[in-house]
Every structure is written in structure tokens, then in C-alpha cells.
Design an enzyme around this catalytic site. Sequence first.
Site, short mmCIF file in Angstrom:
data_model
loop_
_atom_site.label_atom_id
_atom_site.label_comp_id
_atom_site.label_asym_id
_atom_site.label_seq_id
_atom_site.Cartn_x
_atom_site.Cartn_y
_atom_site.Cartn_z
N TYR A 43 -8.27 11.43 3.37
CA TYR A 43 -6.52 11.81 3.05
C TYR A 43 -6.63 12.67 1.83
CZ TYR A 43 -5.01 8.68 6.81
OH TYR A 43 -4.84 8.18 7.87
N LYS B 254 -19.97 -4.28 24.72
CA LYS B 254 -18.72 -4.80 25.35
C LYS B 254 -18.80 -6.17 25.26
CE LYS B 254 -15.96 -2.37 27.08
NZ LYS B 254 -16.04 -1.79 28.44
N GLN C 119 0.84 -1.22 0.00
CA GLN C 119 0.06 0.06 -0.14
C GLN C 119 0.94 1.18 -0.05
OE1 GLN C 119 -2.36 1.87 3.40
NE2 GLN C 119 -3.99 0.97 2.21
N ALA D 157 -4.62 -9.05 34.54
CA ALA D 157 -3.06 -9.34 34.77
C ALA D 157 -2.89 -10.55 35.56
CB ALA D 157 -2.80 -8.10 35.84
N ARG E 206 -7.71 1.92 -1.87
CA ARG E 206 -8.69 1.87 -0.72
C ARG E 206 -9.81 3.22 -0.80
NH1 ARG E 206 -10.38 -0.01 3.65
NH2 ARG E 206 -9.41 0.18 5.64
N CYS F 57 -3.25 0.06 19.21
CA CYS F 57 -3.10 -0.02 17.91
C CYS F 57 -3.04 1.73 17.51
CB CYS F 57 -4.00 -0.73 16.98
SG CYS F 57 -5.94 -0.43 17.45
N CYS G 177 -10.71 -1.78 21.39
CA CYS G 177 -10.62 -0.67 22.30
C CYS G 177 -9.57 0.39 21.69
CB CYS G 177 -9.61 -1.07 23.77
SG CYS G 177 -8.12 -1.79 23.50
#
Length: 675
Positions: free
Chosen positions: A188, A461, A114, A424, A236, A379, A375
Site C-alpha cells: 500500500y 484441501k 485501523q 447444500a 500493520r 471474503c 477459498c
Amino acid sequence: MRRHAGPDTYEELFEPTTIGSLEVRNHYAMAPMGPLGLSTSDGGWNQRGIEYYAARARGGIGMIITGVCQVTNPVEQVPSGIMPNPTLSPGNFLRTSRELVEKVHAYDSKIVLQVGAGFGRVVMKSILAGGRPAAPSEVPYCWDPSITCREITRDEIARIVANFRVAAGVAKAAGYDAIQVHAVHEGYLLDQFAIEKMNRRTDEYGGSLENRLRFAREIVEAVHETAGDDFPVQVRYSVTSKMKDWNHGAMPGEEYEEAGRDVPEGIEAAGLLRSYGYDAFDIDVGCYDAWYWNHPPMYQEKGLYLPYAQQLKEAIPDLPIIVAGRLDDPELALRATREIGAEMVSLGRPVLADADIANKIREGRLEAIRPCISCQEGCLGRIEEYSSLGCAVNPEACREADLKLVAVPPHRRRKVMIIGGGVAGMEAARVLAERGHTPVLYEKADHLGGVVVAGGQPSFKDDDLDLVAWYEHELAQLEVEIHLGSEVTAEVIDGCGADELIVATGSTPRRLPIDFGPIPVVEATDALLDQEAVGQRVAIVGGGTTGCELALSLRERGREVTVVELEPGLLAKNGPLCAANRDMLRTLVGFRGTRVLTGSSVISGSVEGLEVRTPSGTEKVAADTVITATGYASYRQLWEAIDGSPVPKHLLGDARRVSNIMYAIWDAYEVASKI
């Protein structure tokens, strides 16, 4: 998605397909995601980037689409070492690409490079070469509307097109199977040229739709000039912009007037682009002014782009398309290919969370898939804040070259006692068991998951609950010893005989020094677990992530909800790192009918309701139930009680620092991988 399936259930998704002129071994593509942190200082691929893509090919993805590699743009300059660039040092890009391509091809996967033309009005301040940002016309700068962009010159356009010629030559020489042009999509630079609101030019690049698409046409023609007519070129593409005005996007289900590209124009533009030489379309919807459409948080429905894919296919049946949009559920993927006719289904964040997702779907092992929870902390959020791609639930994502658990066995196998069964504690137990240690996990409650179980109760969720289910599955497969309903004391620790301790005891709700009078007061975690028990009129004190998500969930159940927040705005403290999640949640609360009082505080409560101090005075808020969502404090009583113990010990998760799922998992991985 936690269900069993036979190995043949989704066989159809793993039959060969053709996207444009490119033959692919199955219907799964890896979506392009910004490759920040995956380049060398001179614009090639670093070893992290090479292993990152190779891992997804090894995991069963039929076609890898790299993240965008911007060509050198005369009005923007991405700092070297941040993103790969085929025109900064073509020789180095060619050399490192060849290694990447060969690794991907070894798994019989295709790889598409890309390449991007630039940002235009949405360019980040940190990568401006100097002066005003340049866009098709003098329009507001996205990140500071008080600044007006300058109009990009025809000479600058020509230089960008020339760089695509260079990129195409490098791509073909390196062995890439196709190029994907980024992008008439997401607002963009090329998309700005295509959208009338953003393009007010009077030369050959403005006016009619054909003129506004001229820049994109010149690029595909330039690619074919260099790489040949038989070299596949994808684009895209956003079918519609979901834009109400500058920096204002539409909500799901909202009736509004489209300010950007509407669906009819999106269909017309797709037909023109096809005629220019683009032979496949990688589609979504949205733009930077409605970013939560291109990058859907958990508040968006799964498969949200399928209706737009269907409209596009019905209008242009022979248009080859790749469709994404939270399609980790293979049932939705089947709908996309079988009912809508999409040639390929694209997975982005789900392949960050689990590089082997395609193989696991093919084998019917859905319960073994580590779920993406949408979430966007690891990323998109970390791309925004730290110029580095990662994944909240998978610490190894984009670090496959560095983090290899089984490749680094422990020097001495140890028995490790883990106190606390939240994410955790579960991640620590998983990593320790993978490496050959003997973890023993103790949890006070009768179930694993900690506060994630409460947080996963809203309808949007459920992936959080899938994450807990995944940990339960993995720990069972690894035969980890688990003690539920077991409160740990210093004496229990002494009797365990552990070589090392991990304390992950979580956090407790902060209490407010307010007299709410006769109104029942419920803490947010308890309210999430039993939402039917709260009254019809609910006042939520605290407008952070928990308070806002609880407000949405209660509105779904028909409650009248008021949120009282001390800060000037919702999500002012500890909100989502990613702007798409933050902006959508903040807007959605009011859109779904919650009353919001910001800059406000509760004075007291009475039979008439809450007395609230607002910026304009005081007012009464009727309430049958008050829910407090004012944050949490680390719970460290056990940690303090064993302070003098000679056994090596570690404090993890909210017990160390109240944060979110990502940091609980990442910290646990870091510590457990080094014991």
C-alpha cells in the site's frame, strides 16, 4: 484440526497478555479485514458493522482490530458508503464508533481502529478521483502496467498526515483502545514509500531508508500529537515483500532475488519504526505483486508467517508482535506464543467462518468449530467483485444484524424431506433443525459430503474434509434423521409424508465425445478418490480448478502430468473468484513441474498416447491414464420426475446450478431459513 481436547489444553492462550502498552485478556486478536459494506453513506459504521465486530468479541476474541478505515485522501476517493472513514464526517463516525466500542467493551475485549493512508499504485480504478493514479514515484500502475503513476506531491503527503491527526482525535474520543496504521505492508501507499524499487524520489521522502520511512514517521507523530504519547499506536507491517518483479511474486520454496523489501531490511525498518513511536507490529509478508502471501490460499502452508516472526523476534527480542497466517489450529497458536514469543495470534478468515472460535478453543470443543477452507470466495473475492465482505461457509458473517435464525421461529413446524447429502443438503438440514423444523435427509452414497469429499483429497484441501466433519457433528448434535445408502424415488417421497421437499441431488461429470483408444479414462472425481490407481504418466483434459488442483496433488505423488486446456489460459472458466487463489494456483501448476498445453484440444488416443492439436500444430502426449476434468452438469432426473407433485419443493446446490461450495451453502441457508 478435528480432534478432541480438554478444556485446559489451551489454557495458556487465554492468559492475559500485553501488546505494546495495551493489556488484553487473552492472546487472540481478530485480524483486520476490509470492512466493505459495513459503513453508512457518510462514512460511519452501519448496524451490520457494529454487530459483526460485537459478535467476535462475544465469541471470545481478546482484541478486535477493525478493517481499514481510509482517511480522506486528496488523490483517491473511496465512494461514500463503501468503507468507513473517520475524516469524511467525524461527528457521525464518532457517534457510530461509540456504540461499536461500548458493545465490544461489554465483553471485556479491546478494540483497535485501523486507519489507512491510501493505495498508491494499487488503487482500484473504480475509486480513482480522476487522472493518473499517484504513487511515491513514476512507477507502473499495478492493474494496468501501460499506465505510469504520477508522483505524489509533498503537499498531498502533508494533507494525508493532517487527516491522521483528525482520525486520532476521533478514535480517542470514541473510546478505541489504540490505533493501527495501515500500512507499511502489502504494497500500500506507505509501503511503496518504504520500498526502494517503488520510491525513486530525490527529496526528503526518498533515498535512505530513514527518508523512505519519513511518511510513516510523520503519521505516528501526528497521532501522538493529537491523542497523547500514552495512546497506543500499532502498525500493520510486512517483514518482506516476496516480490520478483512488477506483478510477479515468488512461490513457496523458490530461490529468487527479492525486488522489494528483503528480510534484513525488514528487520532494520522495524527497528526504526519502533524508535519513531510505533509500539506494536501486526506482521505478515508479501505485497500486491505477490498477493497470495498476504492473503494465503489453501495452497500455502498453515503458519506460513511463523518463520518470519521468529527472525524478527530473534533480531529484536523486545519488539511486540501480532502474527497471523492460517493459525486456526491452536497447536500452531501455541507455537507462535510459546516458542517464538509472539504476544498475540491473529485470526482473520477463521473468525468469519466461526465467530465463536476462541470460546470453542478455550472450552476444548474443536470439533464444533466451523472451519475456514481458505477459498476466499466470500471474503476477498466478494470484496474484489462486489465491494462486500462475507464468508463462503458462514452466510451470517457480516449480516449478524439481519440474519438471526433463533430469533425468527417458524410460523408452523414442518417435516422437510431433503434429498442429497452434499453441502447444500447438509446446510439446509442444519438450518431447518436450528429453527425447530423436522428435516429428514436421504443420501444415495454411504457417506455425507458429496463431491466435497473427493475435492478434499489433496493434501492442501483437508479443511474441506473438516467442513464435512463439522456438518456431521452439527447434524448429530441436532439429532437430524439421516438415511445413508438410500436412493430416493417418487414412491419413497410419497411414503415420507413430508410437508415440503428440498432436492439437492448434485451434478454429474460432462462426457467428452473423444475416442481415447486403449488409454484408460478416469473422471476427475474418481481420480481424486483413488490417486494411487492412476498411471505414472497422466494427461488431464481440462485446466479448470479441479484439473489444476488434481495436477498439483498428482505431482506430490511423483506422477508426470500434462494438462490439456482448450482455453487460452488455465482457470479461464469458473476459476476462483479471488485473484490471490487464482494467480497462485495458475503459477503453482507450472512451478511444481506440470506441463501445460493451453489453446489445445485432444484429437484422439492410441497406444502411443494422445494426439493433441496445439496452436503450433499437433503433438503426441505420452499417457498411461487420461483424466477428464471438463466440468459438470446439473442432475435433475428426480426433480423432473416429481414435477407434478403438489408438495412445495425447492431445487438447491449443483442440481439447480453448478457452482461452488459457497453458493451451495448460501442458497441452502436462504431457502431453509425462510421455510
